[in-house]
Design a protein around this motif. Structure first.
Motif, PDB file in Angstrom:
ATOM      1  N   LEU A  25       0.830  -1.204   0.000  1.00  0.00           N
ATOM      2  CA  LEU A  25       0.000   0.000   0.000  1.00  0.00           C
ATOM      3  C   LEU A  25       0.865   1.256   0.000  1.00  0.00           C
ATOM      4  O   LEU A  25       0.640   2.182  -0.792  1.00  0.00           O
ATOM      5  N   VAL A  26       1.880   1.302   0.865  1.00  0.00           N
ATOM      6  CA  VAL A  26       2.761   2.473   0.927  1.00  0.00           C
ATOM      7  C   VAL A  26       3.449   2.706  -0.417  1.00  0.00           C
ATOM      8  O   VAL A  26       3.545   3.838  -0.897  1.00  0.00           O
ATOM      9  N   ALA A  27       3.927   1.629  -1.032  1.00  0.00           N
ATOM     10  CA  ALA A  27       4.632   1.753  -2.313  1.00  0.00           C
ATOM     11  C   ALA A  27       3.727   2.306  -3.414  1.00  0.00           C
ATOM     12  O   ALA A  27       4.205   2.938  -4.361  1.00  0.00           O
ATOM     13  N   SER A  28       2.435   2.089  -3.293  1.00  0.00           N
ATOM     14  CA  SER A  28       1.496   2.535  -4.328  1.00  0.00           C
ATOM     15  C   SER A  28       1.037   3.973  -4.135  1.00  0.00           C
ATOM     16  O   SER A  28       0.461   4.571  -5.049  1.00  0.00           O
ATOM     17  N   MET A  29       1.284   4.559  -2.962  1.00  0.00           N
ATOM     18  CA  MET A  29       0.724   5.874  -2.629  1.00  0.00           C
ATOM     19  C   MET A  29       1.284   6.995  -3.500  1.00  0.00           C
ATOM     20  O   MET A  29       2.427   6.926  -3.956  1.00  0.00           O
ATOM     21  N   GLU A  30       0.482   8.028  -3.667  1.00  0.00           N
ATOM     22  CA  GLU A  30       0.939   9.206  -4.409  1.00  0.00           C
ATOM     23  C   GLU A  30       1.982   9.977  -3.611  1.00  0.00           C
ATOM     24  O   GLU A  30       2.918  10.541  -4.173  1.00  0.00           O
ATOM     25  N   TYR A  31       1.807  10.010  -2.288  1.00  0.00           N
ATOM     26  CA  TYR A  31       2.752  10.706  -1.412  1.00  0.00           C
ATOM     27  C   TYR A  31       3.256   9.753  -0.324  1.00  0.00           C
ATOM     28  O   TYR A  31       2.938   9.922   0.853  1.00  0.00           O
ATOM     29  N   PRO A  32       4.034   8.758  -0.707  1.00  0.00           N
ATOM     30  CA  PRO A  32       4.566   7.837   0.299  1.00  0.00           C
ATOM     31  C   PRO A  32       5.681   8.501   1.100  1.00  0.00           C
ATOM     32  O   PRO A  32       6.351   9.405   0.612  1.00  0.00           O
ATOM     33  N   GLU A  33       5.867   8.070   2.326  1.00  0.00           N
ATOM     34  CA  GLU A  33       6.959   8.556   3.157  1.00  0.00           C
ATOM     35  C   GLU A  33       7.637   7.369   3.810  1.00  0.00           C
ATOM     36  O   GLU A  33       6.997   6.350   4.092  1.00  0.00           O
ATOM     37  N   ILE A  34       8.924   7.495   4.060  1.00  0.00           N
ATOM     38  CA  ILE A  34       9.684   6.396   4.653  1.00  0.00           C
ATOM     39  C   ILE A  34       9.116   6.010   6.010  1.00  0.00           C
ATOM     40  O   ILE A  34       9.145   4.842   6.414  1.00  0.00           O
ATOM     41  N   PHE A  35       8.545   6.982   6.725  1.00  0.00           N
ATOM     42  CA  PHE A  35       8.018   6.740   8.067  1.00  0.00           C
ATOM     43  C   PHE A  35       6.705   5.956   8.032  1.00  0.00           C
ATOM     44  O   PHE A  35       6.226   5.523   9.074  1.00  0.00           O
ATOM     45  N   TYR A  36       6.122   5.775   6.835  1.00  0.00           N
ATOM     46  CA  TYR A  36       4.880   5.022   6.713  1.00  0.00           C
ATOM     47  C   TYR A  36       5.134   3.524   6.599  1.00  0.00           C
ATOM     48  O   TYR A  36       4.192   2.731   6.733  1.00  0.00           O
ATOM     49  N   LEU A  37       6.354   3.118   6.330  1.00  0.00           N
ATOM     50  CA  LEU A  37       6.642   1.704   6.118  1.00  0.00           C
ATOM     51  C   LEU A  37       6.302   0.870   7.346  1.00  0.00           C
ATOM     52  O   LEU A  37       6.378   1.326   8.484  1.00  0.00           O
ATOM     53  N   ALA A  67      -8.033  -0.690   1.032  1.00  0.00           N
ATOM     54  CA  ALA A  67      -8.062   0.651   0.451  1.00  0.00           C
ATOM     55  C   ALA A  67      -7.298   1.652   1.300  1.00  0.00           C
ATOM     56  O   ALA A  67      -6.868   2.700   0.808  1.00  0.00           O
ATOM     57  N   GLY A  68      -7.136   1.337   2.588  1.00  0.00           N
ATOM     58  CA  GLY A  68      -6.431   2.254   3.461  1.00  0.00           C
ATOM     59  C   GLY A  68      -6.091   1.612   4.790  1.00  0.00           C
ATOM     60  O   GLY A  68      -6.693   0.617   5.189  1.00  0.00           O
ATOM     61  N   ILE A  69      -5.092   2.183   5.441  1.00  0.00           N
ATOM     62  CA  ILE A  69      -4.670   1.743   6.774  1.00  0.00           C
ATOM     63  C   ILE A  69      -4.452   2.980   7.629  1.00  0.00           C
ATOM     64  O   ILE A  69      -3.754   3.916   7.220  1.00  0.00           O
ATOM     65  N   ALA A  70      -5.051   2.985   8.817  1.00  0.00           N
ATOM     66  CA  ALA A  70      -4.796   4.045   9.795  1.00  0.00           C
ATOM     67  C   ALA A  70      -3.898   3.460  10.879  1.00  0.00           C
ATOM     68  O   ALA A  70      -4.359   2.678  11.708  1.00  0.00           O
ATOM     69  N   PRO A  71      -2.598   3.804  10.878  1.00  0.00           N
ATOM     70  CA  PRO A  71      -1.642   3.199  11.824  1.00  0.00           C
ATOM     71  C   PRO A  71      -1.720   3.870  13.194  1.00  0.00           C
ATOM     72  O   PRO A  71      -0.896   4.714  13.544  1.00  0.00           O
ATOM     73  N   LEU A  72      -2.717   3.489  13.974  1.00  0.00           N
ATOM     74  CA  LEU A  72      -3.007   4.170  15.228  1.00  0.00           C
ATOM     75  C   LEU A  72      -2.745   3.271  16.431  1.00  0.00           C
ATOM     76  O   LEU A  72      -2.620   2.051  16.312  1.00  0.00           O
ATOM     77  N   CYS A  73      -2.693   3.902  17.588  1.00  0.00           N
ATOM     78  CA  CYS A  73      -2.603   3.182  18.856  1.00  0.00           C
ATOM     79  C   CYS A  73      -3.247   4.041  19.937  1.00  0.00           C
ATOM     80  O   CYS A  73      -3.564   5.212  19.704  1.00  0.00           O
ATOM     81  N   ARG A  98       3.224  11.752   9.406  1.00  0.00           N
ATOM     82  CA  ARG A  98       2.251  10.734   9.792  1.00  0.00           C
ATOM     83  C   ARG A  98       0.957  11.027   9.061  1.00  0.00           C
ATOM     84  O   ARG A  98       0.668  12.178   8.740  1.00  0.00           O
ATOM     85  N   ASN A  99       0.172   9.980   8.818  1.00  0.00           N
ATOM     86  CA  ASN A  99      -1.119  10.187   8.154  1.00  0.00           C
ATOM     87  C   ASN A  99      -1.861   8.861   8.047  1.00  0.00           C
ATOM     88  O   ASN A  99      -1.335   7.804   8.417  1.00  0.00           O
ATOM     89  N   ILE A 100      -3.079   8.943   7.549  1.00  0.00           N
ATOM     90  CA  ILE A 100      -3.823   7.750   7.158  1.00  0.00           C
ATOM     91  C   ILE A 100      -3.327   7.367   5.775  1.00  0.00           C
ATOM     92  O   ILE A 100      -3.214   8.212   4.883  1.00  0.00           O
ATOM     93  N   LEU A 101      -3.003   6.104   5.586  1.00  0.00           N
ATOM     94  CA  LEU A 101      -2.421   5.627   4.333  1.00  0.00           C
ATOM     95  C   LEU A 101      -3.548   5.212   3.388  1.00  0.00           C
ATOM     96  O   LEU A 101      -4.360   4.350   3.728  1.00  0.00           O
ATOM     97  N   VAL A 102      -3.595   5.824   2.202  1.00  0.00           N
ATOM     98  CA  VAL A 102      -4.703   5.596   1.271  1.00  0.00           C
ATOM     99  C   VAL A 102      -4.173   5.142  -0.085  1.00  0.00           C
ATOM    100  O   VAL A 102      -3.260   5.770  -0.646  1.00  0.00           O
ATOM    101  N   HIS A 103      -4.749   4.068  -0.614  1.00  0.00           N
ATOM    102  CA  HIS A 103      -4.376   3.585  -1.942  1.00  0.00           C
ATOM    103  C   HIS A 103      -4.830   4.600  -2.990  1.00  0.00           C
ATOM    104  O   HIS A 103      -5.943   5.150  -2.893  1.00  0.00           O
ATOM    105  N   PRO A 104      -4.003   4.888  -4.000  1.00  0.00           N
ATOM    106  CA  PRO A 104      -4.322   5.966  -4.954  1.00  0.00           C
ATOM    107  C   PRO A 104      -5.542   5.709  -5.825  1.00  0.00           C
ATOM    108  O   PRO A 104      -6.057   6.644  -6.448  1.00  0.00           O
ATOM    109  N   THR A 105      -6.017   4.477  -5.901  1.00  0.00           N
ATOM    110  CA  THR A 105      -7.213   4.205  -6.711  1.00  0.00           C
ATOM    111  C   THR A 105      -8.499   4.447  -5.938  1.00  0.00           C
ATOM    112  O   THR A 105      -9.595   4.249  -6.484  1.00  0.00           O
ATOM    113  N   HIS A 106      -8.380   4.851  -4.690  1.00  0.00           N
ATOM    114  CA  HIS A 106      -9.564   5.089  -3.865  1.00  0.00           C
ATOM    115  C   HIS A 106      -9.619   6.550  -3.418  1.00  0.00           C
ATOM    116  O   HIS A 106      -8.595   7.208  -3.278  1.00  0.00           O
TER     117      HIS A 106
END
Length: 374
Positions: A25-37, A67-73, A98-106
């Motif tokens: 999912l991270v690799a597919s994002m329009e605005y991926p960040e290393i911290f999202y891995l 379609a998305g992942i919210a990396p929360l705790c 940091r952010n909610i990770l969203v696939h670019p097709t959604h």
């Protein structure tokens, strides 16, 4: 019926099993960040979140695909003796984005709505949502604000935190401080003539890691490497299989000793200026500035952007006038006593600042002290 459904991941075992789809999912994002891995998130939770609880929201399309992942705790804090359960991103403090990770097709807004709607349904698990370092570069940030504000039983506060300088390496015209950068590049030539050696994009991080750790700990009192958790986290991160080709490591050496070093990250499109360190005995030689310039020049040929990350030190705007802004979003149920207690101290501080009280008190104290001393 909504095209999206949400599910909760609350165990380390289920978190660990997400590695492959998470990174896809991270690799597919329009605005991926290393911290999202996944590596950043899983290892951060293991080393920094020992007393916290995973609250990872997985959003699936009706097709079953993620379609998305919210990396929360959720972590517990106390305010005036009251226990408050705070939702935050897993990576905090040392993670610049940091952010909610969203696939670019959604649609970002629909995925964010699924996440926040699910958290609203699970309101018995938390009292306050408090997420920082949401970058203005990613439109998902503004969808988070918009969707949160649409919940009429929530109160939402948005705060700007810090600018972020980014140099576009592939742009047709780069705006920079030509005079300063010319001086720095000339300085590199002078240092090399005097026996300094430059090493950029070294891949064998383990060979130089002890020297970097020592240098950074002495250069920065607040270094995460000065804490046991920080040392364990970065040791694990640099040895993680998924990070081996994503480490940026460069240094300047003099008489066999490193005098300036950089530990950062690099992905297919961007370089992250993360942890610089310099031997203060060589400050007058400008070895830190020289190393940064050399790293920027090296990656100009192969990458799209050089991200200076948080903080607006003067030297960063020598390289660019391009700025993004990191933001903080705090959301909570309006009728929540726990949220009231959580926000009280900060609300009083902000009110005092708006009234000019801290500055006024300081000025009054100086006047009193000057009268006493005279």
């Amino acid at each position: 019926m909504s095209a999206y459904s949400a599910e909760l991941v609350t165990t380390l075992e289920a978190f660990e099993a997400l590695k492959e789809p998470w990174n896809e999912l991270v690799a597919s994002m329009e605005y991926p960040e290393i911290f999202y891995l996944w590596e950043w998130n899983f290892l951060y939770f293991r080393h920094y979140r020992e007393n916290d609880r995973p609250l990872i929201v997985i959003v699936r399309h009706s097709s079953g695909k993620i379609a998305g992942i919210a990396p929360l705790c959720v972590h517990d804090v106390r305010r005036f003796g009251c226990l408050v359960r705070v939702v935050d991103t897993i990576v905090a403090e040392i993670g610049d984005y940091r952010n909610i990770l969203v696939h670019p097709t959604h649609h970002r807004g629909q995925v964010v709505a699924a996440v926040l709607g699910y958290l609203r349904e699970k309101s018995e698990l938390w009292d306050v949502i408090d997420i920082s370092q949401l970058c203005s570069r990613d439109p998902t940030t503004f969808h988070v604000v918009n969707v949160a504000q649409a919940h009429i039983d929530w109160s939402v506060r948005v705060q700007t935190l810090t600018p972020v300088a980014v140099r576009r390496l592939k742009a047709g015209c780069v705006v920079e401080n030509t005079r300063q950068l010319r001086q720095i590049r000339n300085r590199l030539k002078t240092l090399q003539q005097r026996g300094y050696t430059l090493h950029v994009a070294c891949r064998d991080v383990s060979q130089f890691w002890p020297a970097f750790t020592s240098l950074h700990r002495h250069a920065w009192r607040s270094s995460p490497l000065n804490t046991p958790n920080g040392r364990r986290f970065f040791e694990a991160l640099t040895h993680a299989d998924g990070m081996r080709d994503k480490i940026e490591f460069s240094f300047i050496e003099f008489q066999g000793q490193p005098v300036a070093m950089h530990f950062g990250f690099v992905d297919a499109r961007k370089v992250y200026f993360y942890m610089p360190a310099m031997d203060r005995a060589y400050r007058q030689e400008r070895v830190g500035a020289v190393l940064l310039s050399a790293v920027v020049d090296h990656y100009t040929k192969t990458h799209e952007a050089f991200d200076f990350l948080r903080g607006m030190e003067d030297y960063k705007v020598w390289y660019t006038d391009g700025l993004d802004m990191n933001m903080r979003v705090v959301a909570y149920r309006t009728a929540s006593f726990a949220a009231f207690v959580y926000n009280l101290r900060e609300s009083i501080r902000r009110f005092a600042v708006d009234l000019g009280l801290p500055k006024a008190v300081a000025q009054a104290a100086r006047r009193i002290m000057s009268k006493v001393s005279s």
